[in-house]
Write an enzyme that holds these catalytic residues in place. Structure first.
Site, PDB file in Angstrom:
ATOM      1  N   LYS A  35     -65.012  70.436  59.531  1.00 44.61           N
ATOM      2  CA  LYS A  35     -66.010  71.031  58.624  1.00 44.61           C
ATOM      3  C   LYS A  35     -65.671  70.875  57.143  1.00 44.61           C
ATOM      4  CE  LYS A  35     -64.136  75.706  58.977  1.00 44.61           C
ATOM      5  NZ  LYS A  35     -64.046  76.861  59.873  1.00 44.61           N
ATOM      6  N   ARG A 128     -63.942  89.524  62.410  1.00 47.57           N
ATOM      7  CA  ARG A 128     -65.059  88.606  62.274  1.00 47.57           C
ATOM      8  C   ARG A 128     -65.677  88.523  63.665  1.00 47.57           C
ATOM      9  NH1 ARG A 128     -64.623  82.581  59.775  1.00 47.57           N
ATOM     10  NH2 ARG A 128     -64.532  82.005  61.977  1.00 47.57           N
TER      11      ARG A 128
HETATM   12  C1  LIG Z   1     -62.801  76.900  60.353  1.00 47.07           C
HETATM   13  C2  LIG Z   1     -62.363  77.380  61.648  1.00 47.07           C
HETATM   14  C3  LIG Z   1     -61.125  76.960  62.156  1.00 47.07           C
HETATM   15  C4  LIG Z   1     -60.159  76.101  61.391  1.00 47.07           C
HETATM   16  O1  LIG Z   1     -59.512  76.822  60.387  1.00 47.07           O
HETATM   17  P1  LIG Z   1     -58.315  76.198  59.492  1.00 47.07           P
HETATM   18  O2  LIG Z   1     -57.756  77.368  58.783  1.00 47.07           O
HETATM   19  O3  LIG Z   1     -58.942  75.194  58.590  1.00 47.07           O
HETATM   20  O4  LIG Z   1     -57.344  75.572  60.417  1.00 47.07           O
HETATM   21  C5  LIG Z   1     -60.774  77.428  63.423  1.00 47.07           C
HETATM   22  N1  LIG Z   1     -61.574  78.232  64.133  1.00 47.07           N
HETATM   23  C6  LIG Z   1     -62.771  78.655  63.664  1.00 47.07           C
HETATM   24  C7  LIG Z   1     -63.605  79.555  64.514  1.00 47.07           C
HETATM   25  C8  LIG Z   1     -63.206  78.240  62.414  1.00 47.07           C
HETATM   26  O5  LIG Z   1     -64.392  78.658  61.956  1.00 47.07           O
END
Ligand SMILES: *Cc1c(COP(=O)(O)O)cnc(C)c1O
Length: 354
Positions: A35, A128
């Site tokens: 993302k 969350r």
């Molecule tokens: C963005 C996201 C991740 C990845 O997070 P990082 O800190 O970039 O490794 C993992 N799980 C979910 C649900 C996310 O939204």
């Protein structure tokens, strides 16, 4: 072309391999998160070349771009019911915490003649997403048993996002307990026990990751070489896979305090100024529309950022050894927030090098 973000795929591959190896030693597979670079397939290919097991993104628009790549896709953000068909079409697996949504996914999967895989999210305290109380979870599980086009493949949790809660043996231990409860109720073995994001990496380094955790969803740690529980650099990784380059469009000596009555700046704030006399300043053609409120850091330490409006960045170059001129380029290191914004800005040229 300027302004641009330089993306060094060799460095990215180095980081990906290092984290894949570290995870493999601990029996963990990686869902590599796309993302932060908006699902750009050329960048995602670098992940695949290094042996990640899944590609994961929070937005369907990005998973669509990755559709032709052979790796299984995971949707990270809880699906919207209105979008259930797209979710089933472009994601093999999605993370879920609402039975109504899973029922909508089941209907969509039925109409597309597919089986959609689901990871059940548990909220371990970060507040969350995720099931929060046992009763709610058990009710959902009893309804889930009847859904023929849904396969529950795993359980997961997300920490250090809203509440800043750090993953630990205790809270991830709870996730393992949840996985056993779910296995008992559904009478199946779960393939995926997903123990979080880049904030879980430090547990690997300290050998404290609960045994049964076999999946991590990693973005920042691979892309920026930084674990996100304590913000530490991960040894032997590159922190400069992504760099911003912007071009100088004015160089002049000017005072540090504006002349005239001070009202509001471009963002409605009333600025204050310290008088440091006449300074040598440069304006760069990049601005808040590109990097938002996020930090960017000049590679050359003698450069100081003094302000930014939507399309202009003003820097103080009085202390620089190099004699910057109009047309020269200045390079910046970036953090997670600025990476997200810069990759999303259509005004930033994406310069991928191999
Ligand atoms: C963005 C996201 C991740 C990845 O997070 P990082 O800190 O970039 O490794 C993992 N799980 C979910 C649900 C996310 O939204």
């Amino acid at each position: 072309m300027n302004p641009r973000i330089n993306i060094d795929l060799n460095k990215l591959k180095h980081n990906t391999k290092l984290l894949c190896d570290k995870c493999k030693e601990n029996g963990i597979q990686i869902a590599a998160v796309t993302k932060a670079f908006c699902g750009n397939p050329d960048i995602a290919k670098a992940y695949i070349d290094c042996g990640v097991t899944y590609l994961a993104d929070s937005r369907i628009e990005n998973l669509k771009k990755l559709n032709s790549l052979p790796t299984e896709k995971m949707l990270l953000r809880l699906p919207m019911i209105s979008n259930a068909k797209e979710v089933v079409r472009y994601a093999d697996i999605s993370l879920n915490s609402e039975i109504e949504t899973i029922i909508a996914l089941n209907d969509a999967a039925k109409s597309l003649d597919k089986i959609h895989k689901v990871i059940i999210m548990i909220d371990l305290g970060d507040l969350r997403e995720g099931f929060f109380d046992n009763k709610n979870l058990k009710e959902a599980l009893s309804k889930l048993k009847k859904l023929k086009n849904i396969k529950i493949v795993g359980v997961g949790s997300n920490l250090t996002c809203y509440g800043g809660v750090i993953p630990s043996e205790a809270n991830l231990g709870k996730l393992v307990q949840y996985s056993e409860t779910i296995e008992n109720i559904l009478n199946t073995k779960l393939e995926i026990i997903s123990g979080g994001n880049s904030s879980s990496i430090y547990l690997l380094e300290e050998n404290r990751m609960p045994q049964k955790i076999n999946n991590l969803r990693l973005g920042e740690s691979i892309l920026l070489g930084r674990e996100s529980a304590y913000g530490k650099h991960i040894k032997n990784t590159f922190g400069d896979v992504f760099q911003l380059v912007a071009e100088v469009i004015e160089v002049k000596h000017k005072p540090t305090v504006p002349i005239g009555e001070i009202g509001m700046d471009a963002f409605g704030n009333t600025p204050e100024f310290e008088d440091k006399g006449i300074r040598k300043r440069a304006i760069l053609a990049v601005g808040r529309q590109d990097f938002g409120d996020n930090d960017i850091k000049p590679v050359e330490e003698s450069i100081e950022i003094i302000g930014a409006s939507s399309d202009h960045l003003i820097i103080d170059i009085t202390k620089c050894d190099s004699d910057y001129k109009v047309g020269d380029e200045i390079t910046f290191n970036i953090a997670y927030g600025s990476l997200l914004s810069l990759m999303t800005s259509e005004y930033i040229y994406k310069n991928i090098t191999h």
